[in-house]
Design a protein around this motif. Structure first.
Motif, PDB file in Angstrom:
ATOM      1  N   HIS A   1      21.793  58.339 -77.336  1.00 23.72           N
ATOM      2  CA  HIS A   1      20.549  58.349 -76.572  1.00 23.72           C
ATOM      3  C   HIS A   1      19.760  59.620 -76.897  1.00 23.72           C
ATOM      4  O   HIS A   1      19.972  60.677 -76.312  1.00 23.72           O
ATOM      5  N   ALA A   2      18.836  59.486 -77.857  1.00 21.42           N
ATOM      6  CA  ALA A   2      18.009  60.618 -78.287  1.00 21.42           C
ATOM      7  C   ALA A   2      16.590  60.547 -77.746  1.00 21.42           C
ATOM      8  O   ALA A   2      15.833  61.511 -77.863  1.00 21.42           O
ATOM      9  N   ALA A   3      16.211  59.415 -77.151  1.00 21.38           N
ATOM     10  CA  ALA A   3      14.855  59.284 -76.601  1.00 21.38           C
ATOM     11  C   ALA A   3      14.725  60.154 -75.353  1.00 21.38           C
ATOM     12  O   ALA A   3      15.663  60.286 -74.565  1.00 21.38           O
ATOM     13  N   ALA A   4      13.547  60.749 -75.171  1.00 20.48           N
ATOM     14  CA  ALA A   4      13.336  61.609 -74.003  1.00 20.48           C
ATOM     15  C   ALA A   4      11.860  61.885 -73.822  1.00 20.48           C
ATOM     16  O   ALA A   4      11.056  61.787 -74.760  1.00 20.48           O
ATOM     17  N   ASN A   5      11.502  62.226 -72.600  1.00 17.81           N
ATOM     18  CA  ASN A   5      10.182  62.783 -72.311  1.00 17.81           C
ATOM     19  C   ASN A   5      10.307  64.285 -72.544  1.00 17.81           C
ATOM     20  O   ASN A   5      10.914  65.000 -71.756  1.00 17.81           O
ATOM     21  N   THR A   6       9.756  64.765 -73.645  1.00 16.57           N
ATOM     22  CA  THR A   6       9.916  66.171 -74.035  1.00 16.57           C
ATOM     23  C   THR A   6       8.697  67.023 -73.707  1.00 16.57           C
ATOM     24  O   THR A   6       8.638  68.192 -74.089  1.00 16.57           O
ATOM     25  N   ASN A   7       7.717  66.445 -73.016  1.00 17.17           N
ATOM     26  CA  ASN A   7       6.508  67.197 -72.666  1.00 17.17           C
ATOM     27  C   ASN A   7       6.789  68.039 -71.418  1.00 17.17           C
ATOM     28  O   ASN A   7       6.603  67.580 -70.289  1.00 17.17           O
ATOM     29  N   VAL A   8       7.252  69.258 -71.631  1.00 13.45           N
ATOM     30  CA  VAL A   8       7.680  70.118 -70.532  1.00 13.45           C
ATOM     31  C   VAL A   8       6.522  70.424 -69.582  1.00 13.45           C
ATOM     32  O   VAL A   8       6.712  70.458 -68.355  1.00 13.45           O
ATOM     33  N   GLU A   9       5.336  70.592 -70.121  1.00  9.53           N
ATOM     34  CA  GLU A   9       4.177  70.900 -69.282  1.00  9.53           C
ATOM     35  C   GLU A   9       3.778  69.690 -68.423  1.00  9.53           C
ATOM     36  O   GLU A   9       3.524  69.816 -67.223  1.00  9.53           O
ATOM     37  N   GLN A  10       3.732  68.520 -69.035  1.00 10.53           N
ATOM     38  CA  GLN A  10       3.347  67.319 -68.293  1.00 10.53           C
ATOM     39  C   GLN A  10       4.364  66.977 -67.215  1.00 10.53           C
ATOM     40  O   GLN A  10       4.009  66.427 -66.163  1.00 10.53           O
ATOM     41  N   CYS A  11       5.617  67.300 -67.450  1.00 10.17           N
ATOM     42  CA  CYS A  11       6.652  67.032 -66.446  1.00 10.17           C
ATOM     43  C   CYS A  11       6.372  67.786 -65.145  1.00 10.17           C
ATOM     44  O   CYS A  11       6.770  67.334 -64.066  1.00 10.17           O
ATOM     45  N   GLU A  12       5.693  68.917 -65.225  1.00  8.85           N
ATOM     46  CA  GLU A  12       5.372  69.674 -64.012  1.00  8.85           C
ATOM     47  C   GLU A  12       4.286  68.983 -63.199  1.00  8.85           C
ATOM     48  O   GLU A  12       4.258  69.093 -61.970  1.00  8.85           O
ATOM     49  N   THR A  13       3.394  68.264 -63.841  1.00  5.21           N
ATOM     50  CA  THR A  13       2.300  67.591 -63.135  1.00  5.21           C
ATOM     51  C   THR A  13       2.632  66.132 -62.826  1.00  5.21           C
ATOM     52  O   THR A  13       1.991  65.520 -61.971  1.00  5.21           O
ATOM     53  N   ASP A  14       3.609  65.562 -63.520  1.00  2.08           N
ATOM     54  CA  ASP A  14       4.036  64.182 -63.274  1.00  2.08           C
ATOM     55  C   ASP A  14       5.560  64.134 -63.195  1.00  2.08           C
ATOM     56  O   ASP A  14       6.222  63.545 -64.056  1.00  2.08           O
ATOM     57  N   PRO A  15       6.136  64.728 -62.158  1.00  2.00           N
ATOM     58  CA  PRO A  15       7.600  64.748 -62.072  1.00  2.00           C
ATOM     59  C   PRO A  15       8.223  63.364 -61.959  1.00  2.00           C
ATOM     60  O   PRO A  15       9.318  63.129 -62.479  1.00  2.00           O
TER      61      PRO A  15
ATOM     62  N   PRO B   1      18.542  74.952 -64.074  1.00  2.00           N
ATOM     63  CA  PRO B   1      17.231  74.683 -64.681  1.00  2.00           C
ATOM     64  C   PRO B   1      16.069  75.182 -63.839  1.00  2.00           C
ATOM     65  O   PRO B   1      16.117  75.142 -62.610  1.00  2.00           O
ATOM     66  N   THR B   2      15.017  75.637 -64.527  1.00  2.00           N
ATOM     67  CA  THR B   2      13.852  76.207 -63.857  1.00  2.00           C
ATOM     68  C   THR B   2      12.614  75.325 -63.957  1.00  2.00           C
ATOM     69  O   THR B   2      11.552  75.698 -63.468  1.00  2.00           O
ATOM     70  N   THR B   3      12.726  74.162 -64.599  1.00  2.00           N
ATOM     71  CA  THR B   3      11.595  73.246 -64.744  1.00  2.00           C
ATOM     72  C   THR B   3      12.041  71.833 -64.401  1.00  2.00           C
ATOM     73  O   THR B   3      13.239  71.518 -64.414  1.00  2.00           O
ATOM     74  N   HIS B   4      11.078  70.953 -64.120  1.00  4.94           N
ATOM     75  CA  HIS B   4      11.401  69.549 -63.866  1.00  4.94           C
ATOM     76  C   HIS B   4      12.032  68.914 -65.108  1.00  4.94           C
ATOM     77  O   HIS B   4      12.970  68.118 -64.998  1.00  4.94           O
ATOM     78  N   HIS B   5      11.509  69.249 -66.275  1.00  3.68           N
ATOM     79  CA  HIS B   5      12.052  68.678 -67.509  1.00  3.68           C
ATOM     80  C   HIS B   5      13.541  68.982 -67.628  1.00  3.68           C
ATOM     81  O   HIS B   5      14.365  68.076 -67.870  1.00  3.68           O
TER      82      HIS B   5
END
Length: 302
Positions: free
Chosen positions: A69-83, A133-137
């Motif tokens: 399983h290598a697929a992921a949402n890797t947009n760390v910035e967007q994860c903060e606005t769309d958790p 961890p310090t971010t939603h991502h």
């Protein structure tokens, strides 16, 4: 091995396909299973939506040796606005895949991140260090890890670092984009800047892909750091890219504050391959050597 791969079109997924071919493994892509809100089902009927159940998904997995399983949402910035979207992609989908793999009796390898260790140390992290961890991502990746390890005791979680590689046209090709930035700056007679405060490990997707498949084939389980040898600040990394590419522009160090990020990313994403070393595995190649090879091969004409 007979592999089923998510994220086949991504930076790491594409390298897994090449690594599998080089090993003589069979590798097929798995399209993203449907997730969505479902209405309450009538007794004896499936949920009223297009979402797939773990039991249904398990039928697609039967006959394979490994689900990678290598697929992921890797947009760390967007994860903060769309958790919600972040946890759906990185946690719920991973949980569904882990449940399906367990039903089908297929081992699972989940690709995670060294960024989830947090801020507990200034030194490279070992697998026995606590994750904070310090971010939603990064929290979503930790929850994904926990789901995978809870589903079956022979599953494997690989934590890797700052991936580079792939075709130059790939949008998320960090090295190619920094070369573009440097060439533009050189043409305009100015310098570029890069963060001198955050440290991590640049990792060639080819090195990581091959080692992941070797680990899986050897039956390694649990959490394993898998990064190239050495470490660098973002500034040292970008400076190496610019120097090796011959772009001819000055790279100056800057503070993290100058990049105005939404995500509270840890300044330390360094990791050490402690578990592999303790188990007798050879060192991974040095990141600078791999970067040099990458620039002289896949980016030779860029």
């Amino acid at each position: 091995m007979k592999l089923l791969l998510t994220g086949a079109g991504g930076l790491l997924g594409s390298a897994v396909i090449a690594a599998a071919a080089a090993r003589g493994d069979t590798c097929q892509a798995l399209a993203r299973p449907a997730l969505g809100a479902c209405s309450a089902p009538d007794p004896g009927h499936a949920p009223g939506c297009g979402a797939i159940t773990a039991a249904q998904l398990a039928e697609r997995l039967r006959g394979y040796d490994l689900l990678l399983h290598a697929a992921a949402n890797t947009n760390v910035e967007q994860c903060e606005t769309d958790p919600d979207g972040c946890y759906r992609d990185n946690f719920l989908l991973t949980e569904l895949l882990a449940q399906a793999a367990a039903i089908a009796g297929v081992r699972m390898l989940f690709v995670s991140s060294t960024g989830l260790y947090g801020t507990g140390s200034d030194a490279p992290y070992h697998e026995y260090d606590a994750a904070a961890p310090t971010t939603h991502h990064h929290r979503s990746k930790l929850l994904g890890e926990q789901a995978v390890l809870a589903a079956a005791r022979d599953n494997l979680v690989v934590r890797t670092g700052w991936l580079f590689g792939g075709a130059p046209a790939t949008a998320k090709n960090f090295v190619a984009r920094r070369i573009d930035e440097a060439r533009k700056a050189a043409a305009e007679g100015r310098h570029i800047e890069s963060n001198a405060e955050q440290r991590g490990v640049p990792c060639w997707n080819r090195d990581v892909a091959m080692r992941m498949l070797d680990l899986a084939a050897a039956g390694v389980t649990g959490v394993v750091n898998c990064v190239n040898s050495g470490n660098a600040s973002r500034y040292e990394y970008v400076r190496a890219v610019v120097e090796l590419s011959g772009a001819g522009v000055e790279v100056r160090p800057s503070s993290a504050a100058g990049f105005n990020r939404k995500a509270n990313v840890s300044p330390n994403e360094m990791a050490d391959n402690w578990k592999m070393r303790m188990l007798g595995w050879p060192d991974m190649p040095d990141w600078r050597a791999s970067l040099t090879t990458y620039l002289r091969t896949e980016l030779a004409d860029y």
